[in-house]
Each structure stands twice: as structure tokens, then as C-alpha cells.
Scaffold this active site. Structure first.
Site, short mmCIF file in Angstrom:
data_model
loop_
_atom_site.label_atom_id
_atom_site.label_comp_id
_atom_site.label_asym_id
_atom_site.label_seq_id
_atom_site.Cartn_x
_atom_site.Cartn_y
_atom_site.Cartn_z
N ALA A 41 -113.22 2.59 58.25
CA ALA A 41 -113.08 1.65 57.13
C ALA A 41 -113.03 0.23 57.71
O ALA A 41 -112.13 -0.56 57.42
CB ALA A 41 -111.85 1.97 56.29
N LEU A 42 -114.01 -0.04 58.55
CA LEU A 42 -113.97 -1.25 59.37
C LEU A 42 -114.19 -2.52 58.53
O LEU A 42 -114.93 -2.51 57.55
CB LEU A 42 -115.04 -1.16 60.46
N ALA A 44 -113.73 -7.21 58.84
CA ALA A 44 -113.93 -8.34 59.76
C ALA A 44 -112.86 -8.42 60.85
O ALA A 44 -113.11 -8.95 61.94
CB ALA A 44 -113.98 -9.64 58.96
N GLY A 45 -111.66 -7.88 60.57
CA GLY A 45 -110.61 -7.87 61.60
C GLY A 45 -111.04 -6.99 62.78
O GLY A 45 -110.91 -7.39 63.95
N HIS A 46 -111.59 -5.82 62.47
CA HIS A 46 -112.10 -4.94 63.54
C HIS A 46 -113.27 -5.60 64.26
O HIS A 46 -113.39 -5.53 65.49
CB HIS A 46 -112.58 -3.60 62.97
N GLU A 158 -103.16 -7.95 66.27
CA GLU A 158 -101.74 -8.32 66.13
C GLU A 158 -101.23 -8.06 64.71
O GLU A 158 -100.06 -8.24 64.46
CB GLU A 158 -101.53 -9.79 66.50
N ASP A 160 -100.93 -5.23 63.36
CA ASP A 160 -99.97 -4.14 63.58
C ASP A 160 -99.16 -4.48 64.82
O ASP A 160 -99.32 -3.88 65.88
CB ASP A 160 -100.73 -2.82 63.75
N GLN A 163 -97.04 -1.74 66.43
CA GLN A 163 -97.92 -0.77 67.11
C GLN A 163 -98.36 -1.33 68.45
O GLN A 163 -98.39 -0.62 69.46
CB GLN A 163 -99.13 -0.47 66.22
N ARG A 197 -106.60 -0.90 53.97
CA ARG A 197 -105.94 -0.47 52.72
C ARG A 197 -106.16 -1.45 51.57
O ARG A 197 -105.90 -1.12 50.42
CB ARG A 197 -104.44 -0.33 52.95
#
Ligand code: PAF
Length: 291
Positions: A41-42, A44-46, A158, A160, A163, A197
């Protein structure tokens, strides 16, 4: 596509053996391996992680695997968005060279039991409170993926932040050869932190969710005006809890890498971290508020 990144069709690898052969071959050719682990569910952050990796190292491997052991809620797992075709296009545009898309059996054989991890407050507090066992699953899969990919550098967002701190601690112990690189949180134009999400938000709940980044900026502003940090946190927490439609899980001020409290006196930077449920969707956000 960012400047200097060449789109090539990434190789799709489904098995650990194929992955090992591909990585070995790239190493023989003299390339370093960058790794971007994802659950698909990629967005722009990925893509920003892949672009950073592509600028840093010769070859970029992206894993797409919705990890069952990090979900403590069956409906969250079964409802996790799956967009494989769009994901492959995004990897291509962002400069990824290989996509590792294993099955659950490939990663776990037939045993989904994972070892509990204990890193003190880091694996007991914040996200772990409402999601017991979550970091056990994250550590298990990242450990397995690092062993399978054997990267030189691995890139985590960052967004997460907890994590990232857990993964850094795990990697220092079990994979000291892997450099864990933290990459900036990316926001949408309206200020909402990008997350897979977010697609589950309606126009109305998305508008309500904007109270989250607003609260972080308000906290930063109060601190810049000299308010005593614990007082500022309490004030903004109360303001956020009063927003209709926001169920606040936590809002706290923590040291970026250890999640030590501001009261511990540990050297910064300090981040305001928060989690809240809006319209049934759990959202995370954070902001550096004391450097
Ligand atoms: O951040 C994620 O997408 C996941 O937690 C990760 C690191 C890929 C492990 O499943």
C-alpha cells in the site's frame, strides 16, 4: 521521480533462495545493497525512502510483506490495504531494483509463534500498550528480512518513531553490519502524516484528523514560548481529548532514539509523539519539538 533516479523495471523475487542469488550477484558486480522493508500500500513516504536509498547505494531491494505477527487485531490484518500493481509501479518510479514479495509460508514456515522481546519501556510503552505483541512481530520479521536480504543499509521512516528505535536496538544486537537509516516523516499537502491507513479516512474524518498535526505544532509553539514541558504536554493533551471524533491514545515528549522521558534529562532531540483513533483508524504522528 526525483532528479538523478533512473526508472528501471524491478526484478520480482518471491523466494528467499532467488533473493539470495540476486543479492550475491549484485555484490559480485560491486554493488552495495540498500533495503526498504514495507507492508505494501505504498505512498509517497515509501517512495522517499526508496529515493534516498537509490541515491546512497548501488542497488535497492524493497520488500512487500503484510506481516501477520505484528497485528494484534484480526480485522486490522485482514483489512490491511493491498495494492500490488500500484506498488510495483511506485517502486519502479522511485528507483527500486528488486521487489521481494514472499508468502507467509516462505517467511515463517508453518509456525507464526514469535519470541517476546523486552527492551524495557521501549517495547512496553506507547504503541505497545494498545497493541500487545506488536513489537515482538516487528522484531521477528525485520530480523528475518535482514537475514534474507543482508543489506548494507536499511531505511525506515521516522513516522513510526518507536518502531525505528526498536529496530535500531535489535539491529545493534543481531545485525551490527546493517546501518539503520532514519528518514524524515512525509506529510500530505494538508499536513496529515502519510500513512497506508489514510485511505480508510472519509473526507469528514480526515478533516478531524488534522487536529493531530495541529496539536503537535501547538505543543512546539508553547515550548518555544518557554512553557514548562510537562505543563505544555498536559495542556495540549487536554485540548486534543476535547476534539470531537479524536480518541487520544497518548501524547508524550520523548528522546528520539531511546524514548527516555524529558524528565530523565537525557540529551535530545526530543519529539512529541502521539497516537489517536479517528473514525476507527489508528493514526500516528510526531514532531521534533526540542532539538
Ligand atoms: O513499518 C512497516 O511497514 C512494518 O512495520 C515493517 C517494518 C515493514 C515490518 O513489517
Amino acid at each position: 521521480m526525483s532528479q538523478g533516479i533512473q526508472a528501471i523495471t524491478p526484478v520480482l523475487l518471491r523466494g528467499a533462495k532467488e533473493l539470495r542469488e540476486w543479492v550475491d550477484n549484485e555484490r559480485i558486480l560491486g554493488h552495495q545493497i540498500g533495503f526498504v522493508p514495507t507492508m505494501g500500500a505504498l505512498h509517497a513516504g515509501h517512495a522517499s525512502l526508496m529515493q534516498l536509498a537509490a541515491q546512497d547505494v548501488g542497488r535497492v531491494v524493497v520488500s512487500i510483506f503484510v506481516n501477520p505477527t505484528q497485528f494484534n487485531n484480526e480485522s486490522d490484518y485482514s483489512g490491511y490495504p493491498l495494492t500490488p500493481d500500484a506498488d510495483l509501479e511506485l517502486v519502479e518510479a522511485a528507483g527500486g531494483h528488486a521487489v521481494f514479495m514472499p508468502s507467509v509460508e516462505e517467511m515463517y514456515a508453518d509456525d507464526l509463534t514469535v519470541k517476546p522481546v523486552d527492551m524495557g519501556a521501549l517495547t512496553r510503552g506507547w504503541e505497545a500498550v494498545d497493541r500487545p505483541g506488536h513489537f515482538d512481530g516487528v522484531v521477528a520479521i525485520v530480523d528475518l528480512l535482514f537475514a534474507a536480504v543482508r543489506p548494507d543499509r536499511a531505511y525506515f521512516g521516522e513516522k513510526d518513531l518507536q518502531q525505528l528505535a526498536v529496530v535500531r536496538t535489535m539491529a545493534a544486537e543481531r545485525h551490527p553490519e546493517v546501518e539503520v537509516v532514519g528518514c524524515p516523516l512525509i506529510r500530505d499537502v494538508d499536513g496529515l502524516a502519510l500513512s497506508s491507513r489514510n485511505v480508510r479516512l472519509t473526507a469528514d474524518t480526515r478533516r478531524i484528523a488534522l487536529a493531530l498535526p495541529a496539536a503537535l505544532h501547538r505543543l512546539k509553539d508553547l515550548l518555544a514560548r518557554g512553557l514548562f514541558p510537562p505543563d505544555a504536554v498536559v495542556m495540549v493533551r487536554e485540548e486534543l481529548m476535547a476534539v470531537e471524533g479524536v480518541e487520544l491514545a497518548y501524547l508524550d515528549l520523548v528522546q528520539r532514539d531511546t524514548f527516555a522521558s524529558w524528565m530523565s534529562g537525557a540529551t535530545g532531540p526530543y519529539f512529541a509523539v502521539l497516537a489517536a483513533t479517528v473514525g476507527g483508524v489508528r493514526l500516528l504522528d510526531n514532531l521534533e519539538v526540542i532539538s
